[in-house]
Design a protein around this motif. Structure first.
Motif, short mmCIF file in Angstrom:
data_model
loop_
_atom_site.label_atom_id
_atom_site.label_comp_id
_atom_site.label_asym_id
_atom_site.label_seq_id
_atom_site.Cartn_x
_atom_site.Cartn_y
_atom_site.Cartn_z
N PHE A 76 0.84 -1.21 0.00
CA PHE A 76 0.00 0.00 0.00
C PHE A 76 0.87 1.26 0.00
O PHE A 76 0.60 2.22 -0.72
CB PHE A 76 -0.94 0.01 1.22
CG PHE A 76 -1.83 1.22 1.25
CD1 PHE A 76 -2.98 1.26 0.47
CD2 PHE A 76 -1.51 2.33 2.01
CE1 PHE A 76 -3.79 2.39 0.46
CE2 PHE A 76 -2.31 3.46 2.00
CZ PHE A 76 -3.46 3.49 1.23
N MET A 95 -8.48 3.74 -1.01
CA MET A 95 -7.59 4.81 -0.54
C MET A 95 -8.38 6.04 -0.09
O MET A 95 -9.20 6.57 -0.84
CB MET A 95 -6.59 5.19 -1.63
CG MET A 95 -5.49 6.09 -1.10
SD MET A 95 -4.32 6.56 -2.38
CE MET A 95 -3.31 5.10 -2.49
N GLN A 144 -1.41 -1.21 8.97
CA GLN A 144 -0.76 -1.40 7.67
C GLN A 144 0.03 -0.13 7.39
O GLN A 144 -0.52 0.96 7.47
CB GLN A 144 -1.76 -1.57 6.56
CG GLN A 144 -2.84 -2.57 6.81
CD GLN A 144 -3.85 -2.46 5.69
OE1 GLN A 144 -3.70 -3.08 4.65
NE2 GLN A 144 -4.86 -1.65 5.88
N THR A 147 -1.06 3.63 6.00
CA THR A 147 -2.51 3.79 5.87
C THR A 147 -3.01 4.82 6.88
O THR A 147 -2.27 5.24 7.77
CB THR A 147 -3.25 2.46 6.13
OG1 THR A 147 -2.96 2.03 7.47
CG2 THR A 147 -2.80 1.40 5.15
#
Ligand code: GLN
Length: 249
Positions: A76, A95, A144, A147
């Motif tokens: 990501f 996103m 993550q 993020t």
């Protein structure tokens, strides 16, 4: 006889060429999308194919643009860089639109909503999102990398209490192993992860509400306008709703 054969062969070639032309997928220009395919139900593997809400909406957008979609799976945290460098045309990965990201890329109209939630073990001593922030609390969170879950948890709990993983699965494995006490992540992937793993639950209160959008290279208004027009049409004719409802019951 030879002449006739040659004519027939030529005709056959001309026809097959015509049949292949125009509509054939391989002739279409490629539209490259970057994602992180460990984010069910938005993007995940079914065999070696990436499916999900984002994958299907992207496919519908590519169709409208007369292009052939190609999905590149990456961490990501690498998506925005890939878009900036132009190794892909756009990023789509559940996103969230954020001010700091808008400094690096441009976002399309939002096509879906998300929210951040907290996953804990079923028997966890953390019973509410507020417990996490309590004075003197030492609970550790898994997130993550890069993020919004990472950003919020780091802001609220401090760097020392947050461990970043490359994808959702790794963060949940760390929770199961007891390396962290909770995982801060988007709601729908949280549900999928809780369903796929024994002994986990989602805390009731929402941590944050968010809007998902597609990002393109800063200043690429040509592509941005085309994608926005496609999204508008796909919202209008109900395609986006149908795709979302197919994956989120
Ligand atoms: N919505 C979150 C973000 O934008 C998480 C996205 C993801 O993990 N794919 O940061």
């Amino acid at each position: 006889m030879k002449k006739l054969f040659a004519i027939v062969l030529c005709l056959a070639m001309v026809f097959s060429f015509a049949a292949c032309g125009g509509e054939k997928d391989d002739d279409k220009p490629v539209l490259k999308m970057a994602t992180n395919a460990y984010f069910q139900p938005y993007e995940y593997y079914e065999g070696d194919k990436i499916i999900g809400i984002d994958a299907e909406i992207a496919e519908a957008i590519a169709d409208k643009l007369g292009m052939k979609l190609e999905i590149k799976d990456m961490e990501f945290d690498s998506i925005i860089t890939a878009v900036q460098e132009g190794s892909v045309d756009f990023g789509m990965a559940g996103m969230t639109v954020r001010e700091d990201r808008l400094e690096k890329v441009d976002f399309t109209t939002s096509y879906a909503n998300g929210k951040q939630v907290v996953i804990v073990k079923e028997n966890s001593a953390i019973t509410s999102v507020d417990d996490l922030f309590a004075e003197g609390a030492t609970w550790k969170a898994g997130v993550q990398l890069g993020t919004t879950g990472d950003i919020y948890a780091t802001d609220d709990l401090g760097e020392d209490r947050v461990t970043s993983y490359n994808n959702a699965n790794s963060a949940v494995l760390a929770l199961i192993a007891g390396d962290v006490d909770c995982v801060v992540i988007d709601n729908e992937p949280a549900k999928a992860l809780v369903n796929a793993n024994e002994g986990l639950k989602i805390l009731e209160a929402t941590y944050a509400d968010e809007d998902y959008a597609i990002c393109v290279k800063k200043g690429n208004t040509e592509l941005l306008d085309k994608i926005n027009a496609a999204i508008d049409e796909l919202v209008e004719d109900g395609t986006i709703d149908t795709i979302i409802n197919k994956y989120i019951k």
